[in-house]
Motif scaffolding. Sequence first.
Motif, mmCIF file in Angstrom:
data_model
loop_
_atom_site.group_PDB
_atom_site.id
_atom_site.type_symbol
_atom_site.label_atom_id
_atom_site.label_comp_id
_atom_site.label_asym_id
_atom_site.label_seq_id
_atom_site.Cartn_x
_atom_site.Cartn_y
_atom_site.Cartn_z
ATOM 1 N N GLN A 33 1.080 -1.267 -0.079
ATOM 2 C CA GLN A 33 0.088 0.021 0.029
ATOM 3 C C GLN A 33 0.867 1.069 -0.006
ATOM 4 N N THR A 35 0.758 5.891 -0.185
ATOM 5 C CA THR A 35 -0.202 7.175 -0.642
ATOM 6 C C THR A 35 0.166 7.733 -2.191
ATOM 7 N N THR A 36 -0.669 8.752 -2.499
ATOM 8 C CA THR A 36 -0.178 9.315 -3.630
ATOM 9 C C THR A 36 1.061 9.842 -3.828
ATOM 10 N N LYS A 37 1.452 10.526 -2.714
ATOM 11 C CA LYS A 37 2.789 11.308 -2.638
ATOM 12 C C LYS A 37 3.854 10.104 -2.513
ATOM 13 N N GLU A 38 3.814 9.049 -1.990
ATOM 14 C CA GLU A 38 4.661 7.958 -1.889
ATOM 15 C C GLU A 38 4.769 7.472 -3.376
ATOM 16 N N SER A 39 3.493 7.257 -3.785
ATOM 17 C CA SER A 39 3.437 6.678 -5.328
ATOM 18 C C SER A 39 4.458 7.511 -6.344
ATOM 19 N N THR A 129 2.112 0.112 -6.798
ATOM 20 C CA THR A 129 2.262 -0.460 -5.736
ATOM 21 C C THR A 129 3.099 -1.817 -5.998
ATOM 22 N N SER A 152 -2.483 9.723 -9.035
ATOM 23 C CA SER A 152 -2.090 10.902 -9.173
ATOM 24 C C SER A 152 -3.002 11.630 -10.579
#
Length: 296
Positions: A33, A35-39, A129, A152
Motif C-alpha cells: 500500500q 499514498t499518492t505522494k509515496e507513489s 504498488t 495522481s
Amino acid sequence: MIIFPNRDAVIKNIQKNVANKEYNKKVEIDDPQMTTKESINRINEYFRKRATPIGKVKNLCARAIYRGVTWVENRHTEVVGLENLTALDRKKGAIITTNHFNPLENTVIRRFMNKAKLHKRLFIISQDTNLAMKGLVGFLMNNYDIIPLSKSINYLGQTFPKILKKIINDGNYVLIYPEEEMWFNYRKPRPLKRGTYFYAAKINAPIISCFVELKDLPSFEPNTNDTIHRVKAIVHVLPVIFPDPNKSAKENSLRMMEQDYNQKKEAYEKAYGKKLTYDFEPEDIAGWVGPNADKK
C-alpha cells in the motif's frame, strides 16, 4: 503459471466480489500500500534509475529473464486468430488488451507476439504498488519494461499519456488490462474500464483485442496440496479495433470499449460452449479443485 500463496482466500474474495457485482475490485491480499505522494516519489525514482547505466543493464537482465520464463511457461500455449492482424500497420505500435488472471500472463502475450512476428518491445502497464514488491518479482517489476500507473491526476493526465504516445510512436506495444485488478485464473471476461480506450483514442492507437482461454492440465502446481492444476493457455486474437477519426475521444472510448468487451464475450462463449453469466461456479477458476470437486 506462477502460484502465490493464499489462493483459498483469494478465491473467496472472487466469490464475494461476484456476489456483490464488483467485477473490478481487488481480490489479492497483502499487496503493498502507498499514498499518492509515496507513489509519485517511487515512480520518479523508478524512471530516474531506469535512465542510469546500471539501470539499463538491469533492464537487459530483466528482459532476458522474461524471455526464459516465457519459453518455460508457454511450451503448451496455443495462438489462434492471427489472420485478424491483417489490417494492423506493423510500422506503428498498438495497445494490447486481454483478460487479467495471473502475474505471468504477460508471457502468454509475449508468446503471441513471437508467433505473430511482432518483433518490438512489449511494455506492461502495472500498478504503482507493484514497485514495492520484494524478491525476484520485485526485481522484475522495477527493471523490466514496466509503465507504472498512479492515482495522481496530474500523472494520469499529463505524464502517463506522453509516455504512452512515445512508446506507440516508436513502434512498440503496450499491454493494458482494462479489467484493472487481477483475478486469479478467472476464466470469464469481466466488464472493462474506459480509461484504456480513452488513451487509445487520444493518441490514435489501435487496440489488439485478445482473450485467453484456460484449459486444465492433469498435473498439479507445486506447493498447492493438489488443489490447483496447471493450466494451458490458448490466445484468441480478435479483430483489431481502430479509433474513428470522425469521433471525439469520449465517443471513441465508449465505442471501442463496447466492441472489445463484446469480442471477448463472444470468444469466451465459443471457447467454453456456454453463455456468459456472472453466476459463480467452481469451474470459473481454471485449475481449481473446488470444495465439491473430485481431484483429477
